[in-house]
Enzyme design. Structure first.
Site, PDB file in Angstrom:
ATOM      1  N   CYS A  81       0.846  -1.204   0.000  1.00  0.00           N
ATOM      2  CA  CYS A  81       0.000   0.000   0.000  1.00  0.00           C
ATOM      3  C   CYS A  81       0.882   1.256   0.000  1.00  0.00           C
ATOM      4  O   CYS A  81       0.606   2.228  -0.696  1.00  0.00           O
ATOM      5  CB  CYS A  81      -0.877   0.050   1.248  1.00  0.00           C
ATOM      6  SG  CYS A  81      -1.960  -1.361   1.423  1.00  0.00           S
ATOM      7  N   SER A  82       1.935   1.198   0.814  1.00  0.00           N
ATOM      8  CA  SER A  82       2.797   2.374   0.953  1.00  0.00           C
ATOM      9  C   SER A  82       3.624   2.612  -0.299  1.00  0.00           C
ATOM     10  O   SER A  82       4.303   3.632  -0.419  1.00  0.00           O
ATOM     11  CB  SER A  82       3.715   2.189   2.174  1.00  0.00           C
ATOM     12  OG  SER A  82       2.925   2.009   3.328  1.00  0.00           O
TER      13      SER A  82
END
Lengths: 201, 197
Positions: A94-95
């Site tokens: 996600c990051s």
């Protein structure tokens, strides 16, 4: 007895082999060193959406990190919309997903498209996370309370309360044109999304 | 007795299998350190003729770094999705321009980038976005990234290509290399006297 032990050893080694063959997680940015919670490899998909291309996209209104509320219907007749659900802030993959979308705004602009990023995290968490990315150009929306209500509406709420890594492309008429409920452990390829947006022209 | 032999055979096979995977994991678990020999990885074919020319490759197709015509090769492992790499891109470009502007270095020090987990499309997006002039290669399945130790990005490796033997790593670190001028001086010192110098 000794035969049993031999079988046990073989079994143990087999399990060891299988574990060592697991899929590697994507490269992590040094930007997030020491700040990302390691989730390990997760079941690729843990929900089932009833939505399909051709369906009307369920409308929603969610608070954003800028302080204003954003409704999907706001873009009716004016912009295509990519809804990007990501499982949770401060987690691997996600990051490293939204920062990629963040630098290719021009690609979205050229395709008359806006992006809405959604997670089930609360606003302060999302604010801190996206600030660490250096800020993002697209609205970041919190589906925190009632927890995961929009994710549930889209059929992408996982059993642990996070969401799938999912992309929904909604055209200017508010119809869903593309759904990618992706393997949560992998990042969707940018070109696939852009090809789908190209097909809306 | 026969059963025991079968079990032993299976056991041996499994141990070999485990050892192989454990070895691979160890090999891919750490990046090459300074002083190590750079692993013999195969890079994809450069997309453009100008990139082949820059690297001094005399063929079309995948290549090894030992085929690059230079004394020193700077390798950046990056990702289009990495905010640090995005911030660092102008500094890396500055380093490349600095090398090109030095007649004594432009043919001696070459640069390449490997896009960890990036497709050709994503690598092209990164190149166009930041106007990167040195060759960038996609690594969509993370195979090069894994061979180079599953490093965080950006990661810089500098390899001394002089001589016909093993290629020694003279710099291997994650994150910014700092001031490009000082970095260039430092790697020039570490790589020793140049061919024909």
């Amino acid at each position: 007895m000794s035969r049993r032990i031999s079988y046990l050893i073989v079994l143990t080694i087999c399990v060891g082999c299988l574990l060592s063959m697991r899929t590697p997680l994507p490269a992590a940015s040094e930007q997030f060193r020491g700040k990302i919670f390691s989730t390990g490899e997760m079941p690729p998909v843990d929900s089932r959406t009833e939505l399909k291309p051709g369906d009307k996209a369920p409308d929603f209104t969610l608070p954003s990190i800028s302080g204003e509320s954003v409704s999907l219907s706001r873009f009716l007749g004016t912009k295509n919309v990519v809804i990007s659900f990501v499982p949770a802030a401060w987690t691997p993959v996600c990051s490293d997903q939204w920062p990629g979308y963040n630098v290719v705004k021009s690609m979205f602009d050229e395709r008359d498209t806006v992006m809405l990023g959604i997670t089930v995290d609360n606003i302060p968490t999302l604010y801190a996370w996206t600030e660490e990315m250096g800020g993002v150009w697209f609205p970041v929306l919190s589906d925190f309370w009632p927890h995961g209500a929009v994710a549930r509406k889209y059929g992408v709420l996982r059993s642990d309360g996070t969401t799938e890594r999912a992309l929904f492309v909604v055209d200017k008429q508010g119809m869903i044109r593309y759904i990618d409920v992706h393997n949560i452990n992998e990042r969707p390829k940018l070109e696939v999304l852009m090809q789908e947006l190209d097909s809306l022209k | 007795m026969r059963n025991r032999t079968v079990v032993l055979l299976i056991l041996s096979f499994m141990i070999s299998c485990f050892t192989l995977y454990a070895g691979a994991a160890r090999a891919s678990g750490l990046p090459p350190a300074e002083g190590d020999t750079f692993p013999e990885i195969l890079l994809p074919s450069p997309q453009k003729w100008s990139e082949r020319e820059y690297l001094g490759l005399d063929h079309v197709g995948p290549f090894k770094i030992s085929q690059v015509k230079a004394d020193t090769l700077i390798i950046e492992i990056f990702s289009m999705y990495c905010p640090y790499c995005q911030k660092e891109a102008p500094v890396v470009n500055e380093l490349h321009q600095m090398i090109l502007s030095r007649p004594d270095l432009r043919n001696k020090i070459k640069m390449i980038g490997i896009g960890a987990g990036n497709s050709q499309f994503e690598v092209n997006a990164f190149r166009n976005l930041y106007g990167i002039a040195f060759p960038l290669f996609p690594d969509p399945e993370f195979s090069l990234h894994k061979a180079l130790g599953d490093v965080r990005t950006p990661y810089f490796i500098v390899v001394n290509l002089k001589g016909s033997g093993s290629h020694k790593v003279i710099y291997s670190r994650v994150g910014s290399f700092g001031d490009p001028r000082q970095f260039l001086e430092s790697i020039s010192r570490k790589s020793g006297p140049r061919k024909g110098a």
